[in-house]
Design a protein around this motif. Sequence first.
Motif, PDB file in Angstrom:
ATOM      1  N   SER A  86      19.813 -58.761  29.575  1.00 36.89           N
ATOM      2  CA  SER A  86      20.783 -58.623  29.059  1.00 36.89           C
ATOM      3  C   SER A  86      20.607 -57.153  27.585  1.00 36.89           C
ATOM      4  CB  SER A  86      21.467 -59.762  27.771  1.00 36.89           C
ATOM      5  OG  SER A  86      20.693 -59.878  27.169  1.00 36.89           O
ATOM      6  N   VAL A  87      19.280 -56.838  27.742  1.00 36.83           N
ATOM      7  CA  VAL A  87      19.292 -56.321  26.609  1.00 36.83           C
ATOM      8  C   VAL A  87      19.162 -54.729  27.094  1.00 36.83           C
ATOM      9  CG1 VAL A  87      17.761 -54.881  24.358  1.00 36.83           C
ATOM     10  CG2 VAL A  87      17.742 -57.865  24.650  1.00 36.83           C
ATOM     11  N   VAL A  88      18.390 -54.777  28.156  1.00 39.34           N
ATOM     12  CA  VAL A  88      18.772 -53.554  28.924  1.00 39.34           C
ATOM     13  C   VAL A  88      20.625 -53.185  29.434  1.00 39.34           C
ATOM     14  CG1 VAL A  88      18.522 -52.324  31.313  1.00 39.34           C
ATOM     15  CG2 VAL A  88      16.380 -53.905  29.930  1.00 39.34           C
ATOM     16  N   GLN A  96      12.001 -49.282  30.622  1.00 39.94           N
ATOM     17  CA  GLN A  96      10.988 -48.905  29.948  1.00 39.94           C
ATOM     18  C   GLN A  96      10.669 -49.497  28.040  1.00 39.94           C
ATOM     19  OE1 GLN A  96      12.290 -47.214  32.443  1.00 39.94           O
ATOM     20  NE2 GLN A  96      11.299 -46.249  33.582  1.00 39.94           N
ATOM     21  N   THR A  97      11.999 -48.845  27.723  1.00 39.68           N
ATOM     22  CA  THR A  97      11.761 -48.849  25.876  1.00 39.68           C
ATOM     23  C   THR A  97      11.417 -50.481  26.252  1.00 39.68           C
ATOM     24  OG1 THR A  97      12.925 -46.636  26.249  1.00 39.68           O
ATOM     25  CG2 THR A  97      12.957 -48.139  24.472  1.00 39.68           C
ATOM     26  N   LEU A 227       6.087 -48.083  30.484  1.00 37.70           N
ATOM     27  CA  LEU A 227       6.591 -49.081  29.136  1.00 37.70           C
ATOM     28  C   LEU A 227       6.499 -47.508  27.816  1.00 37.70           C
ATOM     29  CD1 LEU A 227       3.827 -49.026  27.301  1.00 37.70           C
ATOM     30  CD2 LEU A 227       3.443 -51.364  28.397  1.00 37.70           C
ATOM     31  N   ASP A 228       7.471 -47.634  27.790  1.00 46.00           N
ATOM     32  CA  ASP A 228       7.853 -46.925  26.200  1.00 46.00           C
ATOM     33  C   ASP A 228       8.179 -46.786  25.521  1.00 46.00           C
ATOM     34  OD1 ASP A 228       8.961 -44.360  24.667  1.00 46.00           O
ATOM     35  OD2 ASP A 228      10.892 -44.751  25.023  1.00 46.00           O
ATOM     36  N   ILE A 229       6.569 -46.997  24.239  1.00 48.15           N
ATOM     37  CA  ILE A 229       6.807 -47.686  23.186  1.00 48.15           C
ATOM     38  C   ILE A 229       6.867 -46.831  22.235  1.00 48.15           C
ATOM     39  CG2 ILE A 229       4.318 -48.670  21.057  1.00 48.15           C
ATOM     40  CD1 ILE A 229       2.608 -48.652  24.256  1.00 48.15           C
ATOM     41  N   ALA A 230       7.015 -46.141  21.920  1.00 48.11           N
ATOM     42  CA  ALA A 230       7.348 -44.104  20.656  1.00 48.11           C
ATOM     43  C   ALA A 230       9.364 -44.906  20.663  1.00 48.11           C
ATOM     44  CB  ALA A 230       7.372 -43.126  21.483  1.00 48.11           C
ATOM     45  N   GLY A 231       9.840 -45.057  22.072  1.00 53.49           N
ATOM     46  CA  GLY A 231      11.441 -45.534  21.984  1.00 53.49           C
ATOM     47  C   GLY A 231      10.940 -46.531  20.930  1.00 53.49           C
ATOM     48  N   VAL A 232      10.055 -47.969  20.978  1.00 53.98           N
ATOM     49  CA  VAL A 232      10.598 -48.586  20.034  1.00 53.98           C
ATOM     50  C   VAL A 232      10.608 -49.087  18.418  1.00 53.98           C
ATOM     51  CG1 VAL A 232       9.639 -51.429  19.603  1.00 53.98           C
ATOM     52  CG2 VAL A 232       9.214 -50.287  22.251  1.00 53.98           C
ATOM     53  N   PHE A 233      10.320 -47.548  17.800  1.00 55.16           N
ATOM     54  CA  PHE A 233      10.406 -47.405  16.884  1.00 55.16           C
ATOM     55  C   PHE A 233      10.969 -46.202  16.889  1.00 55.16           C
ATOM     56  CE2 PHE A 233       6.062 -48.803  17.774  1.00 55.16           C
ATOM     57  CZ  PHE A 233       5.894 -49.590  17.326  1.00 55.16           C
ATOM     58  N   SER A 234      11.526 -45.615  17.106  1.00 55.96           N
ATOM     59  CA  SER A 234      12.479 -44.116  17.023  1.00 55.96           C
ATOM     60  C   SER A 234      13.937 -44.938  17.128  1.00 55.96           C
ATOM     61  CB  SER A 234      11.882 -43.229  18.528  1.00 55.96           C
ATOM     62  OG  SER A 234      12.328 -43.517  19.686  1.00 55.96           O
ATOM     63  N   VAL A 287      -0.415 -57.934  29.375  1.00 53.75           N
ATOM     64  CA  VAL A 287      -0.912 -57.353  30.535  1.00 53.75           C
ATOM     65  C   VAL A 287       0.098 -57.763  31.032  1.00 53.75           C
ATOM     66  CG1 VAL A 287      -2.220 -57.896  32.721  1.00 53.75           C
ATOM     67  CG2 VAL A 287      -3.177 -58.136  29.801  1.00 53.75           C
ATOM     68  N   GLY A 288       0.931 -58.242  31.122  1.00 54.58           N
ATOM     69  CA  GLY A 288       2.668 -57.952  31.473  1.00 54.58           C
ATOM     70  C   GLY A 288       3.038 -57.126  31.668  1.00 54.58           C
ATOM     71  N   SER A 289       3.531 -57.325  30.217  1.00 53.10           N
ATOM     72  CA  SER A 289       4.755 -56.028  29.971  1.00 53.10           C
ATOM     73  C   SER A 289       3.937 -54.316  30.238  1.00 53.10           C
ATOM     74  CB  SER A 289       4.452 -55.846  28.551  1.00 53.10           C
ATOM     75  OG  SER A 289       3.355 -55.041  27.063  1.00 53.10           O
TER      76      SER A 289
END
Length: 430
Positions: A86-88, A96-97, A227-234, A287-289
């Motif tokens: 649902s978030v996607v 990936q974010t 995955l996109d870790i930078a997008g979490v913060f940006s 690990v799953g992520s």
Amino acid sequence: MKNLFRLTENNTNIQTEIVAGLTTFLTMVYIIVVNPAILSAAGVPFEQVFMATIISAVVGTLCMGFFANYPIAIAPGMGLNAYFASVVAAEGLLYQTVFGTVFVAGILFILLSLTTLRETLIKAIPSSLKYGITSGIGLFIAFNGLKMAGIVAPNEANIVGLGDLHQPMTLLTLIGLFITLILFVWNMKGALFIGMLITTIIAIFTGQLSFSEGYISTPPTPVFFDLDIAGVFSQSLYTIVFAFLLVTIFDTTGTMIGVAEQAGFMKNGNMPRAKAALLSDATATTVGSMFGTSPSTAYIESTSGVAAGGRTGLTSVIVALLFALSIFFTPIISAVANIPAITSPVLIIVGCFMMEGLAKINWKSFVEAFPAFAIILSMPLTSSIATGISIGFITYPLLKLVCGRGTEVHWLLYLFGVIFIIQMAFFPTH
């Protein structure tokens, strides 16, 4: 092996542990079909989710077996996978974010498991909010099951309405749902899995399902660190991180305590080796992520293995081995997962299980009841677990404060309340 898992000390034997492991696996194997079905609908490649689901289950369950020595299985959690999808969809984010948010939540869970802050957080949050969150997620995933099956459909006048029950897929869903319900009423072990199996057979005979790609194949190649870790913060996705973290902590801790109580492991209200058990789940989530799935959690279905006599980590090891073997059956699982009628009944029934906590909410106390009610109401209607949690954490301390009972609220709730007000006002999730 007897010494490694302390079989004699726990009054069990290898044969009993194998039977218990098989029992637990059969009651939760539905997740290797349902999880890829849900996440692939959000755009994640099916084979990637399939392998990630199994990898996280194997890693987490093996850690639980060898390091915590508990008969508790771990796999991607129901509810959190639907929330991920649902978030996607609602936020228009790249999957990936969102995997990045799961990774950050997993790292935080690992850190919390190494400190006493986890216990402080669990004690700080009142029972009414905990039960409200669990129940709200139950309605959320049940509603998703109804939508997937076409039992409810968009309606201009009422937003949603009754779907066309004459549609073959919807009709098959109803048949599968009632078959599974009957199996539960008969107390049949593995009712969810057997219900899916019977529905699959019916789908084959009605021509709605075929295995044109075969039955067995070489396992798909896992996708690592997509995955996109930078997008979490940006993109300031902190509420989503918190939602994943909070629900995983509650779900895992509650399930582990429930299984431990049934097996007789609890000592003076404490669970021995709790840190190792929680680290197993946190590791599985992280690990799953990295391979491509939503957060993992301990499975309440583990109680079926305990009921079959499982008392040690050997039960968990058997479950992990059975999960590992399933990687060779990708064509079957892929074909089955594409039939909503097979997976939707699972979402609806699991949603029902998650409503149990409603009975434990003090509905006669308005300041306790309303925040829980607000959570339960908002999660399915906004299609957001994070929004439901935010509303609950804002209304609970506020109501307590204005009625002169503010000292009953832990300072952490005031902190989270302020954070969520700022989040909803300036960084809203849609």
